[in-house]
Design an enzyme around this catalytic site. Structure first.
Site, PDB file in Angstrom:
ATOM      1  N   MET A 103      -8.653   8.571   9.205  1.00 29.96           N
ATOM      2  CA  MET A 103      -9.216   9.150   7.976  1.00 29.96           C
ATOM      3  C   MET A 103     -10.329  10.158   8.279  1.00 29.96           C
ATOM      4  O   MET A 103     -11.347  10.214   7.604  1.00 29.96           O
ATOM      5  CB  MET A 103      -9.736   8.033   7.055  1.00 29.96           C
ATOM      6  CG  MET A 103      -8.641   7.083   6.589  1.00 29.96           C
ATOM      7  SD  MET A 103      -9.271   5.596   5.748  1.00 29.96           S
ATOM      8  CE  MET A 103      -9.852   4.632   7.167  1.00 29.96           C
ATOM      9  N   ASP A 157       0.819  -1.199   0.000  1.00 31.42           N
ATOM     10  CA  ASP A 157       0.000   0.000   0.000  1.00 31.42           C
ATOM     11  C   ASP A 157       0.862   1.263   0.000  1.00 31.42           C
ATOM     12  O   ASP A 157       2.073   1.221   0.268  1.00 31.42           O
ATOM     13  CB  ASP A 157      -0.920   0.023   1.228  1.00 31.42           C
ATOM     14  CG  ASP A 157      -2.138  -0.864   1.057  1.00 31.42           C
ATOM     15  OD1 ASP A 157      -2.382  -1.321  -0.070  1.00 31.42           O
ATOM     16  OD2 ASP A 157      -2.843  -1.087   2.054  1.00 31.42           O
ATOM     17  N   LYS A 215      -3.924   3.121  -2.330  1.00 33.76           N
ATOM     18  CA  LYS A 215      -5.158   3.893  -2.507  1.00 33.76           C
ATOM     19  C   LYS A 215      -5.029   5.142  -1.655  1.00 33.76           C
ATOM     20  O   LYS A 215      -4.887   5.069  -0.434  1.00 33.76           O
ATOM     21  CB  LYS A 215      -6.389   3.087  -2.079  1.00 33.76           C
ATOM     22  CG  LYS A 215      -6.616   1.841  -2.911  1.00 33.76           C
ATOM     23  CD  LYS A 215      -7.985   1.233  -2.660  1.00 33.76           C
ATOM     24  CE  LYS A 215      -8.101   0.618  -1.282  1.00 33.76           C
ATOM     25  NZ  LYS A 215      -7.251  -0.559  -1.124  1.00 33.76           N
TER      26      LYS A 215
END
Length: 271
Positions: free
Chosen positions: A183, A50, A72
């Site tokens: 997030m 990642d 991502k």
């Protein structure tokens, strides 16, 4: 000395061809890697990694391993989850030892559960290698404990970005338990407003830790009522962990990292 000879044999486990390890790389500091994650890095044929896996961790991979980026990141061109999952299945069926390396822990907002389900459905052997999640390590590196007897006996880990609109913030506020947000940067204006509408005081302390456990780590201490404006004026950028709760007040006494960095710099300067 080989990797295998440097670690007690009782620690190592078989990494069979045609299998996938879903491993967490931790929050960024290579010293926080588990021994099994390190074994995966050294023995994998293919590493599907990642964006949040630190370069210093990727540098520990075997020179013979093939690296495939599957990151991502919000607002940027990104791999689709279905494509990543299908690639893991394809590589395993080709007989490779596949390390699926994620930042933090694969089962804490890492979609590791979805990938594991797909592997199981296709009969692909897999192992879960937990990592230290940034929601715990980030605050700790900023001197903010996730729990402390004087402030809280529970803590809620939540994501500010999820399908279906995210958590019921007013309901979470009603629990009076501190929150650690992953997030949550973009949604912070909504989150803060909803938490205050749910009963949290505007004076509730908020800690923001960016690029946690790396050399670029920065921290901001603010309050629920002013955190949006303070964060906008701070110049900080994500990725970030946001802590909302009384344990943030403990930071002045527990902020250990600057002292350790000073000691390290002194040793380096003294040769």
């Amino acid at each position: 000395m080989s990797f295998e000879s440097s670690i007690p044999e009782s620690v190592l486990v078989p990494f069979a061809p045609g299998s996938v390890w879903l491993a967490g790389s931790g929050p960024g500091d290579p010293g926080l890697l588990t021994l099994l994650a390190l074994q995966g890095l050294r023995q994998a044929d293919v590493i599907v990694h990642d964006a949040l896996v630190a370069e210093r961790i990727m540098a520990l991979a075997s020179p013979s391993a093939r690296l495939e980026f599957a990151g991502k990141r919000g607002g940027r061109p990104s791999a689709h989850q279905d494509d990543i999952t299908n690639r893991l299945i394809e590589l395993a069926k080709e007989g490779h030892r596949v390390l699926r390396l994620k930042g933090g822990d694969p089962f804490v907002f890492g979609r590791g559960g979805e990938e594991a389900q797909a592997l199981a459905a296709h009969g692909i052997p897999f192992r879960i290698v937990p990592g230290i999640t940034s929601g715990i390590a980030g605050p700790a590196y900023a001197g903010i404990p996730a729990t402390h007897r004087d402030t809280n006996q529970a803590v809620i880990l939540a994501t500010g970005h999820s399908l279906g609109g995210g958590p019921d913030w007013r309901a979470l506020a009603a629990t009076k338990a501190p929150l650690i947000l992953y997030m949550g940067w973009k949604a912070l204006p909504t989150i803060a407003a909803e938490l205050m509408a749910g009963g949290l005081s505007a004076d509730t302390p908020v800690g923001v830790v960016t690029e946690a456990t790396t050399a670029n780590q920065k921290s901001l201490v603010t309050s629920l009522g002013t955190c949006v404006a303070d964060l906008a004026a701070s110049g900080l950028e994500p990725p970030a962990i946001i802590v909302i709760g009384e344990m943030v007040r403990l930071r002045p006494a527990l902020d250990w990292l600057p002292g350790q960095m000073a000691l390290q710099n002194a040793r380096e300067n003294n040769g």
